[in-house]
Design an enzyme around this catalytic site. Structure first.
Site, PDB file in Angstrom:
ATOM      1  N   HIS A 179      13.001  10.638 -16.881  1.00 59.12           N
ATOM      2  CA  HIS A 179      13.005  11.689 -15.855  1.00 59.12           C
ATOM      3  C   HIS A 179      14.263  11.550 -15.000  1.00 59.12           C
ATOM      4  O   HIS A 179      14.474  10.534 -14.361  1.00 59.12           O
ATOM      5  CB  HIS A 179      11.759  11.586 -14.972  1.00 59.12           C
ATOM      6  CG  HIS A 179      10.519  12.115 -15.636  1.00 59.12           C
ATOM      7  ND1 HIS A 179       9.463  12.642 -14.950  1.00 59.12           N
ATOM      8  CD2 HIS A 179      10.189  12.216 -16.950  1.00 59.12           C
ATOM      9  CE1 HIS A 179       8.533  13.052 -15.807  1.00 59.12           C
ATOM     10  NE2 HIS A 179       8.946  12.777 -17.025  1.00 59.12           N
ATOM     11  N   TYR A 206       5.573  16.393  -5.958  1.00 57.55           N
ATOM     12  CA  TYR A 206       4.840  15.880  -4.796  1.00 57.55           C
ATOM     13  C   TYR A 206       4.698  17.049  -3.819  1.00 57.55           C
ATOM     14  O   TYR A 206       5.714  17.617  -3.407  1.00 57.55           O
ATOM     15  CB  TYR A 206       5.625  14.753  -4.112  1.00 57.55           C
ATOM     16  CG  TYR A 206       5.728  13.479  -4.941  1.00 57.55           C
ATOM     17  CD1 TYR A 206       6.670  13.340  -5.948  1.00 57.55           C
ATOM     18  CD2 TYR A 206       4.879  12.399  -4.683  1.00 57.55           C
ATOM     19  CE1 TYR A 206       6.762  12.173  -6.700  1.00 57.55           C
ATOM     20  CE2 TYR A 206       4.966  11.215  -5.426  1.00 57.55           C
ATOM     21  CZ  TYR A 206       5.906  11.119  -6.429  1.00 57.55           C
ATOM     22  OH  TYR A 206       5.988   9.957  -7.163  1.00 57.55           O
ATOM     23  N   PRO A 249       0.326   4.720  -3.243  1.00 58.43           N
ATOM     24  CA  PRO A 249       0.983   5.114  -4.499  1.00 58.43           C
ATOM     25  C   PRO A 249       2.069   6.177  -4.359  1.00 58.43           C
ATOM     26  O   PRO A 249       2.734   6.506  -5.346  1.00 58.43           O
ATOM     27  CB  PRO A 249      -0.176   5.661  -5.344  1.00 58.43           C
ATOM     28  CG  PRO A 249      -1.202   6.077  -4.355  1.00 58.43           C
ATOM     29  CD  PRO A 249      -1.071   5.169  -3.180  1.00 58.43           C
ATOM     30  N   LYS A 302       5.666   2.730  -6.381  1.00 54.61           N
ATOM     31  CA  LYS A 302       6.327   1.427  -6.300  1.00 54.61           C
ATOM     32  C   LYS A 302       5.466   0.241  -6.746  1.00 54.61           C
ATOM     33  O   LYS A 302       5.991  -0.858  -6.960  1.00 54.61           O
ATOM     34  CB  LYS A 302       6.791   1.161  -4.855  1.00 54.61           C
ATOM     35  CG  LYS A 302       7.978   1.996  -4.428  1.00 54.61           C
ATOM     36  CD  LYS A 302       9.272   1.428  -4.985  1.00 54.61           C
ATOM     37  CE  LYS A 302      10.433   2.358  -4.874  1.00 54.61           C
ATOM     38  NZ  LYS A 302      10.803   3.059  -6.091  1.00 54.61           N
ATOM     39  N   TYR A 325      13.685   5.865  -4.375  1.00 51.74           N
ATOM     40  CA  TYR A 325      12.696   6.209  -5.414  1.00 51.74           C
ATOM     41  C   TYR A 325      13.107   5.588  -6.748  1.00 51.74           C
ATOM     42  O   TYR A 325      12.274   5.023  -7.465  1.00 51.74           O
ATOM     43  CB  TYR A 325      12.582   7.732  -5.543  1.00 51.74           C
ATOM     44  CG  TYR A 325      11.412   8.184  -6.375  1.00 51.74           C
ATOM     45  CD1 TYR A 325      10.149   8.378  -5.814  1.00 51.74           C
ATOM     46  CD2 TYR A 325      11.552   8.417  -7.748  1.00 51.74           C
ATOM     47  CE1 TYR A 325       9.064   8.787  -6.577  1.00 51.74           C
ATOM     48  CE2 TYR A 325      10.473   8.828  -8.521  1.00 51.74           C
ATOM     49  CZ  TYR A 325       9.233   9.007  -7.926  1.00 51.74           C
ATOM     50  OH  TYR A 325       8.153   9.407  -8.684  1.00 51.74           O
TER      51      TYR A 325
HETATM   52  C1  PHB Z   1       0.868   8.758 -11.813  1.00 55.35           C
HETATM   53  O1  PHB Z   1       1.354   9.387 -12.758  1.00 55.35           O
HETATM   54  O2  PHB Z   1      -0.257   8.271 -11.894  1.00 55.35           O
HETATM   55  C2  PHB Z   1       1.649   8.614 -10.551  1.00 55.35           C
HETATM   56  C3  PHB Z   1       2.978   8.997 -10.536  1.00 55.35           C
HETATM   57  C4  PHB Z   1       3.713   8.876  -9.373  1.00 55.35           C
HETATM   58  C5  PHB Z   1       3.121   8.401  -8.227  1.00 55.35           C
HETATM   59  C6  PHB Z   1       1.802   7.989  -8.244  1.00 55.35           C
HETATM   60  C7  PHB Z   1       1.051   8.093  -9.405  1.00 55.35           C
HETATM   61  O3  PHB Z   1       3.851   8.318  -7.078  1.00 55.35           O
END
Ligand code: PHB
Ligand code: APR
Length: 403
Positions: free
Chosen positions: A75, A204, A296, A300, A394
């Protein structure tokens, strides 16, 4: 009592313990892993799967990267949507070429487990009454029960890779550790489905109704999350209710394209920031979730676990290969610097993107606080230097060589 001997006893066969074991094995350093549950139970846990470059490099060094490299998705960026307005964070451009790999934690754990059993390295699954002894002595030992037989495992070092609820951190006397903790007043309700993801990149989303995340596992498998009150139970959420709420929180154009389907898994996880200092006590080293938890939002958790593993691995290699046994005393100090960076970033991302009324860090009233947050988001999303701050954190700080 059955007697066992190894160089490094590893408590816990999650990603931290398995990765450490694999790296040490390639240096000819012996390990035995003691795990509380079965391999199937470990693999049943659904967790995030955004891997930083440092993590990917480490898995390569462990010789377990084959499937990750063929099935993981690179990505180059991700999106942040605020009240339906989407901003693309171009990780690759903003970081001078760094990207992340999307590959589920379950998959990486499976690859590590398979590599361990192929190399015939010893793991005691379904062990109970795991206890650590003699941590301040030259020769610590672990006792446990497995299949009705009591075992004593003598070793040089113990790696406590047994997660937040494990025994390792609790074995350190309370007077010798300090714990920092923040519990957030909401959780994430996650849903996994065999449906094509709504976006090529992660999105997000901050909305008036709360946070949502559109993530993915592959071109045909999606992972979505909703911020929910801590009082909600997973049984309160039918699949239909989940999809309806998700549509309301996604940007309108994404919501229109959303493909829904039955859930394969649905669970609620609380959000927590937690650090235990120091991360070592005598011959015991805490690694990964045993020492720290992040919410989450910044993806990280797994990456931070891997950076602990990288540091401990380098120090143990130096101790065994060069005889520099004193160097291991530096583990906690080196690891904590990175830990606090990731903790701060994860808290910050969480505080910007969630409906945070109940979580204000000071006593500002919520109206003015939400204006400040909106202005902060405007700055970070609509200015190049702001986006670069998000992108660099990130994508993850590079793993420094500590040797
Ligand atoms: C996930 O795909 O489970 C996932 C991805 C990014 C995040 C948290 C969870 O920040
Ligand atoms: N004895 C032996 N094993 C134990 C004990 C115990 N007393 N208690 C817990 N365990 C095992 C758990 O069953 C689990 O398999 O330790 C393992 C810890 O694994 P994880 O919780 O996955 O922790 P870690 O390997 O550090 O992985 C960090 O997991 O939670 C995510 O965000 C986190 O992605 C990050 C990663």
């Amino acid at each position: 009592m059955k007697s066992l001997v190894t160089q490094v006893a590893i408590i816990g066969a999650g990603p931290s313990g398995l990765l450490l074991g694999q790296l040490l094995a390639r240096q000819g350093i012996e390990t035995i892993i003691v795990e509380r549950v079965s391999p199937e139970y470990v693999l049943g846990r659904i967790r995030a799967g955004i891997l930083e470059q440092g993590f990917v490099d480490l898995v390569r060094e462990a010789g377990v990267a084959q499937r990750m490299e063929s099935e993981g998705e690179v990505h180059d960026g991700f999106e942040i949507a605020v009240d339906g307005q989407r901003t693309h964070i171009d990780l690759k451009r903003l970081t001078g070429g760094r990207t992340v790999l999307c590959y589920g934690q379950t998959e990486i754990t499976r690859d590590l487990m398979e590599a361990r059993s192929e190399s015939q390295l010893v793991t005691y699954y379904e062990s109970s009454a795991v206890e650590l002894h003699g941590l301040q002595s030259e020769k610590p030992w672990v006792t446990f029960k497995c299949r009705g037989v009591s075992h004593r495992l003598d070793c040089d070092y113990i790696a406590g890779c047994d997660g937040f609820h494990g025994v390792s951190r609790q074995t350190i006397p309370a007077s010798a550790r300090k714990e920092y903790e923040k519990i957030y007043p909401f959780g994430w309700l996650g849903l996994l489905s065999e449906t094509p993801p709504v976006s090529e990149e992660l999105v997000y989303c901050k909305s008036e109704r709360g946070f949502a995340l559109a993530s993915r596992r592959s071109r045909t498998r999606s992972r979505y999350y909703l911020q929910v009150p801590l009082t909600d139970k997973v049984e309160d959420w039918s699949d239909e209710a989940f999809w309806d709420e998700l549509k309301r929180r996604l940007p309108a154009d994404a919501a229109e394209q959303l493909v829904t389907g039955p859930s394969l898994e649905k669970s609620i996880a609380p959000l927590r920031s937690f650090v235990c200092e120091p991360m070592q006590y005598g011959k015991l080293f805490l690694v990964g979730d045993a020492a720290h938890i992040v919410p989450p939002t910044g993806a990280k958790g797994l990456n931070l676990a891997a950076s602990d593993v990288a540091i401990l691995f380098q120090l143990l290699k130096r101790a065994y290969r060069d005889g520099d046994v004193a160097c291991v005393a530096r583990y906690s100090e080196i690891a904590l610097r990175r830990v606090w960076h990731a903790e701060r970033f994860s808290w910050w991302m969480s505080s910007l993107l969630h409906d945070f009324d109940a979580c204000q860090v000071n006593d500002m009233d919520s109206e003015i606080a939400s204006r400040f947050t909106a202005s902060e988001l405007d700055y970070y999303l609509n200015h190049e230097e702001g986006q670069a701050v998000i992108a660099n954190q990130y994508a993850g700080l590079p793993h420094e060589s500590i040797i």
